[in-house]
Design a protein around this motif. Sequence first.
Motif, PDB file in Angstrom:
ATOM      1  N   LEU A   1       0.583   9.495   6.195  1.00  0.00           N
ATOM      2  CA  LEU A   1       0.748   8.240   5.450  1.00  0.00           C
ATOM      3  C   LEU A   1       0.087   7.073   6.176  1.00  0.00           C
ATOM      4  O   LEU A   1      -0.565   6.224   5.547  1.00  0.00           O
TER       5      LEU A   1
ATOM      6  N   ALA B   1      -0.853   4.925  -0.304  1.00  0.00           N
ATOM      7  CA  ALA B   1      -0.740   5.893   0.791  1.00  0.00           C
ATOM      8  C   ALA B   1      -0.148   7.207   0.293  1.00  0.00           C
ATOM      9  O   ALA B   1      -0.638   8.288   0.630  1.00  0.00           O
TER      10      ALA B   1
ATOM     11  N   ASN C   1       0.802  -1.223   0.000  1.00  0.00           N
ATOM     12  CA  ASN C   1       0.000   0.000   0.000  1.00  0.00           C
ATOM     13  C   ASN C   1       0.838   1.277   0.000  1.00  0.00           C
ATOM     14  O   ASN C   1       0.299   2.365   0.238  1.00  0.00           O
TER      15      ASN C   1
ATOM     16  N   ALA D   1      -3.106   4.917   4.673  1.00  0.00           N
ATOM     17  CA  ALA D   1      -2.958   3.488   4.382  1.00  0.00           C
ATOM     18  C   ALA D   1      -4.013   2.612   5.059  1.00  0.00           C
ATOM     19  O   ALA D   1      -4.193   1.461   4.671  1.00  0.00           O
TER      20      ALA D   1
END
Length: 193
Positions: free
Chosen positions: A183, A128, A124, A187
């Motif tokens: 981030l 992200a 991811n 995510a």
Amino acid sequence: MSDAFVEPWLAPRAPIEDMVLPSAPELAIKEAAPADRFIFRGDEAARAACSSAFGAELPARLGAAGKGKNCAALWLGPDEWLLIHEGDDPVMFPTRIGLALESHPYSLVDVSSRQLGLVISGANAARALSAGCPLDLDLKTFLVGMATRTIFEKAEIVLWRRGETEFQVEVWRSFAPYLVAALIEAARDAPDF
């Protein structure tokens, strides 16, 4: 002054030192290896001379990062590059560049204390980063090895794709906790590309 005489509260520390960083296959964030960072500016002749002295090709345009042994050159603009040097002799690096560029006008500014590198990896990672970055980070568009200056939400960053699911983000130290928190939030429950 020896480190033995420095009070613990005065010792330098990473701005993300107290944060719990994810380390899962979906998303892992860690601080990049210690390195010296310099902004180099110069014309084409200075770029070529710096490339030889630095040990990595300074890219002539947006695209792949120049890589060498323990170093990388990331294109920031027509006459500007971020030089990342993972060495143990920070004094010799600028001296070597200076000697190679004696006959060229150039600028070399140490930004090692200003910024740090974060390695963002996992299934991811691109998802992200896409939550706050306007670039198309699809693997067909933003190729492995590509680097550019961009933004993540409010923070200016330099984004370098080091692998299919691995990025290095260069960010000012004061923005690092904000970037990491954003981030992690982006995510959560993010589907893979």
